[in-house]
Design an enzyme around this catalytic site. Structure first.
Site, PDB file in Angstrom:
ATOM      1  N   HIS A   1       2.066   8.722 -18.982  1.00  0.00           N
ATOM      2  CA  HIS A   1       3.091   8.456 -19.973  1.00  0.00           C
ATOM      3  C   HIS A   1       4.345   8.037 -19.072  1.00  0.00           C
ATOM      4  CE1 HIS A   1       1.171  10.282 -23.383  1.00  0.00           C
ATOM      5  NE2 HIS A   1       0.567  11.038 -22.443  1.00  0.00           N
TER       6      HIS A   1
ATOM      7  N   LYS B   1      -2.651   9.390  -3.625  1.00  0.00           N
ATOM      8  CA  LYS B   1      -2.645   8.481  -2.769  1.00  0.00           C
ATOM      9  C   LYS B   1      -4.121   7.973  -2.650  1.00  0.00           C
ATOM     10  CE  LYS B   1       1.750   9.526  -0.693  1.00  0.00           C
ATOM     11  NZ  LYS B   1       2.457   9.950   0.333  1.00  0.00           N
TER      12      LYS B   1
END
Length: 178
Positions: A108, A157
């Site tokens: 979002h 990551k």
């Protein structure tokens, strides 16, 4: 697919129509006993791609959309895994996915007035990767070939190939020799 989508648009409504159809299939999948062949057939209908006969999927299996989930050959998906795939999830060959794994390609927006709108970043899990139990993979990350993500880790990551990562957030703890 675009990198963002606003709630209430025509594009969003089209997604909701596909989602409604697929949620009925997901419910059918998870509320009855099925052979592996039947599971692969239902998941093929959900993803709109043929799931290879070498792939094994344990139930329950969850996806919020389905048609942007791409599953390679000889993949093992354990029970209670969740694929938030509207932004695209690409799973290579010989991948192992442990129980309760969540892979998300949707997020979002940060701005409070736009928080209900969506942003998309594809997730790629390369060949021979192994995601342990209760792993969370966040949008836009890449899990490299032969990588291992230790149980309970949160991947924020990219994970280099031939490495083992662990922790919250996940970090490299070991190099894997080929």
């Amino acid at each position: 697919m675009k990198s963002e989508m606003d709630v209430g648009t025509e594009a969003y409504e089209q997604i909701e129509k596909i989602n409604h159809k697929n949620q009925l299939l997901v419910q059918q999948l998870n509320t009855s006993l099925h052979t592996q062949a039947e599971i692969r057939e239902l998941v093929s209908q959900i993803t709109n791609e043929k799931v290879d006969t070498s792939t094994e999927i344990r139930l329950p299996f969850y996806t919020d959309f389905g048609q942007n989930l791409h599953i390679g050959k000889n993949v093992y998906i354990s029970n209670c895994s969740m694929f938030v795939d509207l932004g695209g999830i690409y799973i290579g060959d010989n991948v192992l996915i442990g129980p309760n794994v969540t892979i998300a390609s949707v997020n979002h927006r940060v701005q409070p007035m736009e928080r209900r709108h969506l942003s998309f970043k594809s997730v790629y899990i390369h060949d021979n990767a192994w995601l342990g139990a209760n792993v969370t993979v966040t949008p836009g990350t890449v899990i490299g070939e032969n990588a291992i993500v230790a149980a309970g880790s949160v991947v924020t990551k990219n994970v280099p190939k031939n490495t083992m990562v662990a922790g919250v957030p996940a970090r490299v703890i070991k190099t894997i020799k080929e």
